[in-house]
Design a protein around this motif. Structure first.
Motif, PDB file in Angstrom:
ATOM      1  N   CYS A   1       0.833  -1.208   0.000  1.00 31.85           N
ATOM      2  CA  CYS A   1       0.000   0.000   0.000  1.00 31.85           C
ATOM      3  C   CYS A   1       0.865   1.254   0.000  1.00 31.85           C
ATOM      4  N   LEU A   2       0.381   2.280  -0.693  1.00 34.00           N
ATOM      5  CA  LEU A   2       1.028   3.597  -0.672  1.00 34.00           C
ATOM      6  C   LEU A   2       0.038   4.596  -0.087  1.00 34.00           C
ATOM      7  N   TYR A   3       0.487   5.300   0.970  1.00 31.68           N
ATOM      8  CA  TYR A   3      -0.418   6.273   1.586  1.00 31.68           C
ATOM      9  C   TYR A   3      -0.789   7.359   0.575  1.00 31.68           C
ATOM     10  N   GLY A   4      -2.084   7.741   0.595  1.00 26.13           N
ATOM     11  CA  GLY A   4      -2.586   8.698  -0.388  1.00 26.13           C
ATOM     12  C   GLY A   4      -3.197   7.990  -1.590  1.00 26.13           C
ATOM     13  N   HIS A   5      -2.928   6.693  -1.712  1.00 21.47           N
ATOM     14  CA  HIS A   5      -3.516   5.873  -2.770  1.00 21.47           C
ATOM     15  C   HIS A   5      -4.391   4.789  -2.134  1.00 21.47           C
ATOM     16  N   GLU A   6      -3.745   3.705  -1.648  1.00 23.28           N
ATOM     17  CA  GLU A   6      -4.528   2.617  -1.039  1.00 23.28           C
ATOM     18  C   GLU A   6      -4.972   2.970   0.372  1.00 23.28           C
ATOM     19  N   LEU A   7      -4.260   3.862   1.033  1.00 19.35           N
ATOM     20  CA  LEU A   7      -4.588   4.233   2.409  1.00 19.35           C
ATOM     21  C   LEU A   7      -4.831   5.729   2.503  1.00 19.35           C
ATOM     22  N   ASP A   8      -5.862   6.094   3.253  1.00 18.33           N
ATOM     23  CA  ASP A   8      -6.115   7.514   3.523  1.00 18.33           C
ATOM     24  C   ASP A   8      -7.118   7.599   4.675  1.00 18.33           C
ATOM     25  N   GLU A   9      -7.550   8.811   4.960  1.00 16.26           N
ATOM     26  CA  GLU A   9      -8.437   9.004   6.111  1.00 16.26           C
ATOM     27  C   GLU A   9      -9.888   8.595   5.821  1.00 16.26           C
ATOM     28  N   GLN A  10     -10.125   8.015   4.634  1.00 23.96           N
ATOM     29  CA  GLN A  10     -11.438   7.429   4.337  1.00 23.96           C
ATOM     30  C   GLN A  10     -11.366   5.903   4.310  1.00 23.96           C
ATOM     31  N   THR A  11     -10.233   5.353   4.714  1.00 22.29           N
ATOM     32  CA  THR A  11     -10.025   3.910   4.568  1.00 22.29           C
ATOM     33  C   THR A  11      -9.525   3.324   5.886  1.00 22.29           C
ATOM     34  N   ASN A  12     -10.072   2.170   6.280  1.00 20.48           N
ATOM     35  CA  ASN A  12      -9.540   1.519   7.489  1.00 20.48           C
ATOM     36  C   ASN A  12      -8.639   0.343   7.097  1.00 20.48           C
ATOM     37  N   PRO A  13      -7.775  -0.082   8.023  1.00 19.28           N
ATOM     38  CA  PRO A  13      -6.790  -1.122   7.663  1.00 19.28           C
ATOM     39  C   PRO A  13      -7.416  -2.474   7.326  1.00 19.28           C
TER      40      PRO A  13
ATOM     41  N   VAL B   1     -13.206  -2.488  -4.269  1.00 16.52           N
ATOM     42  CA  VAL B   1     -14.537  -2.808  -4.765  1.00 16.52           C
ATOM     43  C   VAL B   1     -15.411  -3.231  -3.584  1.00 16.52           C
ATOM     44  N   GLU B   2     -16.727  -3.154  -3.782  1.00 14.00           N
ATOM     45  CA  GLU B   2     -17.657  -3.634  -2.766  1.00 14.00           C
ATOM     46  C   GLU B   2     -17.362  -5.107  -2.518  1.00 14.00           C
ATOM     47  N   THR B   3     -17.403  -5.499  -1.249  1.00 13.06           N
ATOM     48  CA  THR B   3     -16.951  -6.828  -0.840  1.00 13.06           C
ATOM     49  C   THR B   3     -17.537  -7.987  -1.669  1.00 13.06           C
ATOM     50  N   PRO B   4     -18.844  -7.973  -2.010  1.00  9.91           N
ATOM     51  CA  PRO B   4     -19.360  -9.121  -2.771  1.00  9.91           C
ATOM     52  C   PRO B   4     -18.668  -9.340  -4.119  1.00  9.91           C
ATOM     53  N   TYR B   5     -17.998  -8.306  -4.638  1.00 14.37           N
ATOM     54  CA  TYR B   5     -17.345  -8.425  -5.948  1.00 14.37           C
ATOM     55  C   TYR B   5     -15.853  -8.723  -5.845  1.00 14.37           C
ATOM     56  N   ALA B   6     -15.351  -8.858  -4.609  1.00 14.95           N
ATOM     57  CA  ALA B   6     -13.895  -8.837  -4.408  1.00 14.95           C
ATOM     58  C   ALA B   6     -13.212 -10.190  -4.629  1.00 14.95           C
TER      59      ALA B   6
ATOM     60  N   ARG C   1     -16.063  -2.793   1.782  1.00 18.20           N
ATOM     61  CA  ARG C   1     -15.309  -2.864   0.526  1.00 18.20           C
ATOM     62  C   ARG C   1     -13.924  -3.417   0.838  1.00 18.20           C
ATOM     63  N   GLN C   2     -13.257  -3.879  -0.191  1.00 13.97           N
ATOM     64  CA  GLN C   2     -11.962  -4.522   0.038  1.00 13.97           C
ATOM     65  C   GLN C   2     -10.966  -4.167  -1.037  1.00 13.97           C
ATOM     66  N   LEU C   3      -9.721  -4.142  -0.615  1.00 10.07           N
ATOM     67  CA  LEU C   3      -8.630  -3.923  -1.554  1.00 10.07           C
ATOM     68  C   LEU C   3      -8.494  -5.148  -2.459  1.00 10.07           C
TER      69      LEU C   3
ATOM     70  N   GLU D   1     -22.861  -3.212 -15.876  1.00  8.79           N
ATOM     71  CA  GLU D   1     -23.075  -1.772 -16.003  1.00  8.79           C
ATOM     72  C   GLU D   1     -22.968  -1.048 -14.669  1.00  8.79           C
ATOM     73  N   GLN D   2     -22.718  -1.814 -13.616  1.00  8.98           N
ATOM     74  CA  GLN D   2     -22.717  -1.216 -12.290  1.00  8.98           C
ATOM     75  C   GLN D   2     -21.309  -0.877 -11.827  1.00  8.98           C
ATOM     76  N   GLN D   3     -21.143   0.368 -11.384  1.00 11.33           N
ATOM     77  CA  GLN D   3     -19.831   0.716 -10.829  1.00 11.33           C
ATOM     78  C   GLN D   3     -19.695   0.091  -9.441  1.00 11.33           C
ATOM     79  N   ILE D   4     -18.611  -0.655  -9.236  1.00 12.56           N
ATOM     80  CA  ILE D   4     -18.418  -1.381  -7.971  1.00 12.56           C
ATOM     81  C   ILE D   4     -17.238  -0.852  -7.173  1.00 12.56           C
ATOM     82  N   GLY D   5     -16.520   0.137  -7.738  1.00 12.82           N
ATOM     83  CA  GLY D   5     -15.369   0.679  -7.027  1.00 12.82           C
ATOM     84  C   GLY D   5     -14.467   1.431  -7.970  1.00 12.82           C
TER      85      GLY D   5
END
Lengths: 375, 131
Positions: free
Chosen positions: A251-263, A342-347, A295-297, A318-322
């Motif tokens: 992970c790179l902070y500012g990309h995969e990690l930020d203040e909208q994402t939990n570990p 992406v949303e967990t069901p699609y991961a 959602r999941q990485l 046609e559905q945006q999932i992430g």
């Protein structure tokens, strides 16, 4: 031709590392990164990437921040501050963790080095030094016997990465490098320079990272480049650092990690020790763990030509999932790859999705992380 | 700049394309400066068929280096004669041979006065150095 994603910068407000003149002399292309003027490449990203995978590369990472945390309450404070279990560290051992907000989201990710009893070093991302220091100082108020100091300006960090890293460094030091295991370190002399030598890195290869005083950094850089030349060592910039860490699924902070994402979303659950004493964010993370993250990485690989980039939308039908958080051509894996959420069901690995590349849906597959694992 | 090559017999745009005139046709690519700035080029998309009309300053493709995505901008209007199909398999031609094997588009131009508005090599080098 107009560039869309990066800009060279000649901004004089940018901070420079002690190795700035070395980069100029080596003909590096310098760009702005997190408020710093840093080398993005010397001979070329592919060349430098390949050098690290097969021989060795030398990176200036002096821009990273270093905080010292000392005092009788240092351990209790760190246990409260971060989700990983700092009490498991032996002296001369390091661990990867994050600073989390009470809502569990990530302020920054970092390494903690256990230097001596009641004495730790925290290594944080360059762009977050001020934010992090304010956070750490603020949280330390509740602890009486702990002192925090920001030593970022006087501490340099040079990363020597690749299968030849140890062979390059060993002749320069009496410290037995083979005795330093992964995520362990030793203090020793490299020539005349006092260093903390750590078997850590951000490339997916074996490698060593050397912390020293900023004033010593240019001499250390030169000594390593000279010693490494016969073994194929190249100076390597942020461009290669990014393709290397992406292939390694880091992970790179500012990309995969930020203040909208939990570990937990970021698949860093192995660093979140919910069974230890309460820490900042533990209540929320407990809940997230029980319910499962929304959602999941994921890692994706493009199934047709093109290059995925951070920010591109991901679709199932046609559905945006992430969307993607990083993407590039993977020089070693020889595929166009990306990481995103992406949303967990699609991961699930194996799922077929598509990436919106400038209005065109290009088929892609979710693949297991990391994309590259050394033999 | 010293090691880069910018031939005197070409015209240049401020978006770093070069133009070589051959009769009523023009061949377009990106300059040595541009490829050097982009670094390792891994993919170029030139979605053109023969006869298609192209407008002045219209985006004519996307170019991907390891690090970044850029848009290609047409310095002329006209009709496409051909696009360089070899670049699909060998995008590195743009890095290695920007003025021959790395060419991108051949067009029949429709307005010769647009050529006069382009830069000559000295103007282009001055422009690049002033950036």
């Amino acid at each position: 031709m107009t560039e869309m994603t990066t800009h060279d910068s000649a901004n004089s407000q940018l901070k420079r590392t002690p190795l700035y003149e070395k980069h100029r002399a080596l003909g590096a292309r310098l760009v702005e990164f997190g408020g710093w003027e840093m080398p993005v490449q010397y001979s070329g990203i592919l060349d430098e990437h390949q050098a690290v995978r097969t021989r060795a590369g030398l990176f200036d990472v002096c821009h990273m921040g270093e905080f010292k945390v000392e005092g009788e309450d240092a351990l209790a404070f760190l246990q409260y501050l971060v989700p990983n279990d700092v009490s498991r560290l032996a002296i001369h051992q390091a661990l990867y963790t994050q600073f989390c907000l009470p809502n569990g989201n990530v302020i920054d990710d970092l390494l903690i080095y256990y230097l001596a009893e009641n004495h730790y070093m925290l290594v944080v991302n360059a762009a977050n030094i001020e934010k992090d220091f304010a956070w750490v100082e603020g949280q330390a108020q509740q602890f009486q016997r702990v002192s925090i100091s920001n030593q970022s300006d006087t501490t340099a960090l040079i990363a020597l990465q690749g299968p030849q890293a140890q062979a390059i460094l060993q002749p320069l030091t009496e410290t037995d490098l083979a005795g330093i295991r992964y995520y362990h370190f030793a203090s020793g002399q490299v020539g005349e320079i006092h260093c903390l030598i750590s078997r850590t890195g951000y490339t997916g290869e074996d490698g060593l990272e050397l912390y020293c005083a900023s004033v010593d950094a240019p001499a250390l850089w030169d000594a390593l480049l000279t010693a490494g030349k016969p073994l194929g060592l190249l100076p390597a910039g942020l461009g290669a650092r990014d393709t290397l860490r992406l292939e390694a699924g880091l992970c790179l902070y500012g990309h995969e990690l930020d203040e909208q994402t939990n570990p937990l979303e970021a698949r860093l659950g192995w660093t979140v020790k919910l069974a230890k004493s309460p820490f900042i964010g533990s209540e929320t993370l407990q809940k997230v763990k029980a319910e499962g993250p929304q959602r999941q990485l994921i890692g994706i690989q493009l199934l047709e030509r093109g290059v995925p980039r951070g920010g591109y939308a991901l679709y199932a039908g046609e559905q945006q999932i992430g969307s993607l958080t990083s993407g590039a051509p993977g020089p070693t894996v020889q595929k166009s790859i990306g990481m995103g959420y992406v949303e967990t069901p699609y991961a699930q690995v194996g799922n077929q999705i598509s990436v919106d590349i400038r209005g065109k849906r290009v088929p892609a597959q979710i693949v297991a992380l990391p994309f590259y694992k050394r033999q | 700049m010293a090691s880069l090559n910018h031939p005197g017999n070409l015209k240049y745009s401020k978006t770093d394309e070069w133009v070589r005139v051959e009769g009523d046709e023009a061949i377009i690519g990106i300059t040595d400066y541009a490829q050097d700035q982009l670094g390792d080029i891994v993919y170029v998309e030139l979605p053109w068929e023969s006869g298609q009309e192209i407008a002045f300053e219209e985006k004519f493709g996307d170019i991907e280096s390891v690090k970044a995505t850029s848009e290609l901008v047409s310095p002329l209007s006209g009709n496409v004669v051909s696009a360089n199909e070899d670049l699909k398999e060998n995008p590195e031609y743009i890095n290695d041979y920007p003025y021959d094997k790395g060419w991108m588009l051949r067009i029949k131009f429709s307005d010769a006065s647009q050529l006069d508005a382009l830069l000559d090599v000295d103007q282009y080098l001055e422009y690049v150095q002033g950036r």
